[in-house]
Design an enzyme around this catalytic site. Sequence first.
Site, short mmCIF file in Angstrom:
data_model
loop_
_atom_site.label_atom_id
_atom_site.label_comp_id
_atom_site.label_asym_id
_atom_site.label_seq_id
_atom_site.Cartn_x
_atom_site.Cartn_y
_atom_site.Cartn_z
N HIS A 102 0.84 -1.22 0.00
CA HIS A 102 0.00 0.00 0.00
C HIS A 102 0.87 1.27 0.00
CE1 HIS A 102 -3.35 -2.68 1.28
NE2 HIS A 102 -2.37 -3.26 1.98
N SER A 109 12.52 22.48 -15.66
CA SER A 109 11.28 23.24 -15.78
C SER A 109 11.59 24.58 -16.45
CB SER A 109 10.71 23.48 -14.38
OG SER A 109 9.85 24.61 -14.38
N LYS A 162 14.18 22.62 -10.65
CA LYS A 162 13.55 21.33 -10.94
C LYS A 162 14.40 20.38 -11.77
CE LYS A 162 9.57 20.37 -10.82
NZ LYS A 162 8.81 19.45 -10.02
N GLU A 206 8.51 8.89 -16.90
CA GLU A 206 7.10 9.27 -17.07
C GLU A 206 6.62 8.93 -18.47
OE1 GLU A 206 6.43 13.07 -14.24
OE2 GLU A 206 8.01 13.26 -15.72
#
Length: 467
Positions: free
Chosen positions: A156, A277, A283, A290
């Site tokens: 979980h 970014s 960033k 992804e």
Amino acid sequence: MKLWGGRFSGRRDPLFERFSESFSFDQRLIPYDVRVNRAYVRALGRAQVLSAKDVRALAGGLDAIEREVACRPGSARQQSSEDVHTWVEARLAREVGEVASRLRTGRSRNDLVATDTRLYIRDAVRELERAAVELLEALVFQARQNLRTMLPGFTHLQPAQPILFAHYLLAHFEMLNRDLSRLEDCRERADELPMGAGALAGAAYSLDRTRLARELGFARVCRNSLDAVSDRDGVLELLFACSLTMVHLSRLAEDLIVYSSPTFGFVHMSDAYSTGSSLMPQKKNPDALELIRGKAATTIGKVSGALALLKGLPLGYDRDLQEDKSSLFEAVDTTRDSLRIAARVMRAIRVNAERMAAETTRGFLTATDVADELVRRGVPFRTAHEQVGKLVKFCEERGMTLAEVNRDDARRFIPAWDSKLARAAESVEDSLAKRSAIGGTAPSRVRKEMVVAQRVVRRWRLQCDRR
Ligand code: ARG
């Protein structure tokens, strides 16, 4: 040029021509189409349908096209044609003249496209296997460096029990190993020759299909002409194999995305596979991973699309089937590239072993081990679970770990508390070492599994190199 037209009058609407063409994507099949045509022409010669002279001319012309395509792979790209089969015949006519019109004797684009596609599947499987082996090797490489690296295992996504990072990596190894054997299955089942099925009812000439199969490297001949031209199981199976591989990659990507977030800080992603970014200067984003996760979604779409494509089709060739190829090509390209990127990302990660180890002391990962120790002393597991649960609650409220609790406090919840139980609560190493049965995360067991994994990779690598 068209492969049909005698019974038609007038011109086709150019919009429809563009709508129905497949050459823009099936030109990838040119090398297969040439090979199949050449073997087929020879079979017609042996069946005495074509003269030896015609066979020589046609086969020679196809040889020339093959050479040209091998030297200048992109040369067909600028040309237009209804499909790859039309292109090959037109190109052959330019090469050998009038005799090219004998090429498609008894042959249909229906058995031809089915045969081309199966040859493509064979090569696609090989490419996918190569890429999958690269990732297997990368996983083993990282596992070897991390035979002592401990981290919290999750259920979980909540801290559960400590595991070795090598054990985690070998879990992905197992998935990928199954993917490879699924690819083998795909290849094996698709290893049948459709050619000679004609349009649907079989060849009207006495073709030696067994010999034709052998020449084209197929293990068997499709035994039913109607099935041969209608069947796309090989496409569906390979799409599924790609989709499941992508799902596995996506789960690996998801883990690494989480682990590389500074909040976790378990691994550092290489700059080579990250982006920044446009607004926030600090960033560093794990875009490679992804994209793998995103492309898994697209690949899943291809397999459901292809299943839907087939489900209502009347038996025999239907033009709907043309839609199978762009999906298949795209899924194979995506899966191969994702495997290769994942392999490089995996090799390039830097593991923060201290950070991982620090997290194993939080989250009460040894709670089960304390309960297990009580069980060894005859306490029923339900009672042990209850007692340890209460102690955890006590510690949590005070912001303490199980290792920090003093004897008197511990005894309020666990009357049998002593130094041995305290050690079970404290020692992540002991927790790991106990799990030495097959499949467990004990260092002794994982070292044995590494030996097996290395053997498995070597076998796959040899197999790929042989093909
Ligand atoms: N482009 C077609 C396909 O991909 C080739 C077969 C065409 N056959 C036909 N009878 N129209 O399926």
